[in-house]
Scaffold this motif. Structure first.
Motif, mmCIF file in Angstrom:
data_model
loop_
_atom_site.group_PDB
_atom_site.id
_atom_site.type_symbol
_atom_site.label_atom_id
_atom_site.label_comp_id
_atom_site.label_asym_id
_atom_site.label_seq_id
_atom_site.Cartn_x
_atom_site.Cartn_y
_atom_site.Cartn_z
ATOM 1 N N ARG A 199 -48.272 19.174 28.240
ATOM 2 C CA ARG A 199 -48.815 19.960 27.143
ATOM 3 C C ARG A 199 -49.973 19.240 26.473
ATOM 4 O O ARG A 199 -49.962 18.015 26.331
ATOM 5 C CB ARG A 199 -47.693 20.201 26.125
ATOM 6 N N VAL B 295 -51.529 18.397 23.183
ATOM 7 C CA VAL B 295 -51.008 18.330 21.821
ATOM 8 C C VAL B 295 -51.967 18.982 20.833
ATOM 9 O O VAL B 295 -51.549 19.657 19.887
ATOM 10 C CB VAL B 295 -50.733 16.863 21.416
ATOM 11 N N GLY C 198 -51.877 22.836 21.680
ATOM 12 C CA GLY C 198 -50.565 23.430 21.868
ATOM 13 C C GLY C 198 -50.425 24.158 23.192
ATOM 14 O O GLY C 198 -49.390 24.761 23.470
ATOM 15 N N LEU D 36 -45.289 27.169 22.039
ATOM 16 C CA LEU D 36 -44.906 25.801 21.745
ATOM 17 C C LEU D 36 -43.479 25.797 21.224
ATOM 18 O O LEU D 36 -43.163 26.502 20.261
ATOM 19 C CB LEU D 36 -45.844 25.204 20.684
#
Length: 491
Positions: A170, A172, A175, A193
């Motif tokens: 993923r 960050v 998202g 998320l």
């Protein structure tokens, strides 16, 4: 790795829960004996504390505080083998442990702590042996998947099948999920998320950008963080390779776009390359421009997770960034947000194999400039607002206006080495202030008067009149907004 429950299950140890049995799944990495009054100073996460009770305080409130501090240190559990001289274990101590699901075990004083420690050590050694075997197996599986040229998600699915965890990678910052294994996909809605979950383990990945590997329980719980970090390193290697490849595509794409812009390369010649870059249909020229011509943060924009499925051609031309990109408004707007706080993007008409890319770039630049002048438009397509505003609505209309109004001045400056265009621009920028304009130009006031008379003779427009100043200003503004080079224009 052995857990507290696993130790309780060993008959020869004769251990029993006094409190905190719900925390029995905690792994035990090591075991130490300690009768000091402050054991939390000497242990680390995963350790099992063994004591005869010599360091326990006598009073109930002090024991509760002692237990709280021990739990907060991150150890896995406490084994009590009290001597007759040690303080009695109070209800408050056990209640504190029970409330925090912290395992407190009772052992016979006859138990040799070395026997318990040896059990933990043997488990740790066996765990490390199994971990190494698992790591080797995971590396073999991953490289086999790479050789099979599967997708990133396919490789995560292969790892999931072997290790029993649900895996996803993923971004960050956005998202956005870059890749997700089948087990993780089965457990989640796509591109959502997940909420915070104590069962989830995350490790950062050594790659460009803020990317992490997430693991959640599948067939097995996620208890081995060291193994998870090995997985992160393995996946990070692929991301680093992918990042280096995208750097190469960015550099070669810049050269291609510059060739298209200066006419040394035909768009039809690079059409197959565009398909290889994931741009199969619906492509345009985009121009990103920040307010007040502030710098754009474009150095790593090609690594944005939203571009993982395509590799556009990007070329900075200060103060703008030009790109041959997919015609996807949401994507282009998202990149504008990342490039600068008040960044707009202008979009050309759709490209065909025979399109003049330089002309399309001018369309995009004009649209970006008009978006800056409008309120609330982050993205504007060329020609979308041609009936609004003071400036011409098309690039050809802009050229015609500039030629008609400024053409005689452009020709005069080119042929005679004059400075009439700059003189008019400065005079209008200073709202017709004679002395201030002359000082800025570095000339005498009478020289300024003489130059403006020349402007009037050449254009039949008086810079000091309402009509003349308006037309001259409009032509200059239109040329600036379209980023037209006045040197190549004549009347």
């Amino acid at each position: 790795m052995i857990t507290v429950d696993g130790l309780v299950a060993v008959p020869s140890l004769n251990l029993a829960y006094l409190a905190g049995s719900d925390g029995g799944t905690r792994p035990v990495t090591w075991a130490h004996a300690c009768d000091l009054p402050d054991p939390w100073r000497w242990f680390k996460n995963g350790d099992l504390v063994m004591t005869t009770g010599g360091g326990l305080p006598a009073h109930a409130a002090d024991q509760a505080d002692w237990m709280t501090r021990l739990i907060d240190s991150g150890v896995s559990g406490l084994v009590l083998a009290r001597t007759e001289q040690a303080p009695e274990v109070t209800h408050e101590l056990l209640e504190t442990a029970e409330r925090r699901n912290f395992p407190v075990l009772k052992a016979s004083y006859n138990l040799q702590f070395v026997t318990l420690a040896r059990t933990v050590i043997e488990s740790a050694v066996e765990t490390e042996r199994e971990r190494l075997a698992t790591i080797k197996r995971l590396y073999d599986i991953y490289w086999q998947s790479l050789r099979a040229r599967g997708t990133f998600s396919t490789r995560l699915s292969a790892l999931e099948s072997s290790i029993g965890w649900a895996l996803e990678v993923r971004d960050v910052d956005t998202g956005e999920t870059l890749a997700r294994g089948q087990e993780a996909s089965r457990r989640r809605q796509p591109d959502v998320l997940p909420p915070a979950d104590t069962a989830e383990q995350r490790v950062p990945l050594p790659s460009v950008g803020n990317v992490m590997l997430s693991a959640r329980p599948g067939r097995r719980p996620v208890q081995d963080r060291v193994l998870l970090q090995h997985l992160g390193g393995l996946i990070g290697l692929e991301l680093e390779h992918h990042a280096a490849h995208r750097d190469h595509l960015r550099a070669s794409g810049r050269d291609l776009l510059l060739g298209l812009l200066d006419g040394t390369i035909n768009l039809s010649a690079v059409w197959p390359e565009l398909r290889h870059r994931g741009m199969n249909s619906g492509i345009v020229i985009a121009c990103w421009k920040a307010a007040d011509d502030l710098p754009l943060n474009h150095d790593h924009i090609h690594h944005d997770s939203r571009l993982q499925h395509c590799a556009p051609l990007l070329a900075p031309r200060h103060p703008v960034l030009l790109g041959l990109v997919p015609d996807q408004p949401d994507l282009l707007t998202a990149l504008a947000v990342k490039l600068a706080d008040r960044c707009t993007v202008g979009v050309s008409t759709p490209l065909a194999a025979s399109t003049d890319v330089a002309e399309a770039a001018r369309q995009a630049q004009l649209a970006a400039a008009r978006a800056q002048e409008s309120d609330g438009h982050r993205l504007l397509r060329y020609g979308a607002d041609e009936n609004t505003g003071l400036l011409p609505g098309s690039l050809e209309d802009t050229r015609q206006l500039v030629r008609r109004v400024l053409g005689p001045l452009i020709s005069y400056d080119r042929d005679s080495g004059g400075d009439l265009i700059r003189t008019v621009r400065t005079f209008l920028a200073n709202d017709g202030a004679w002395q201030h304009s002359a000082q800025e130009l570095g000339i005498h006031r009478q020289t300024l008067v003489y130059r403006l008379r020349q402007v009037e003779q050449l254009t039949n427009l008086k810079a000091t009149s309402t009509k003349g100043s308006a037309l001259l200003w409009l032509a200059l503004q239109a040329a600036d907004s379209a980023r037209l080079s006045l040197k190549g224009l004549t009347h």
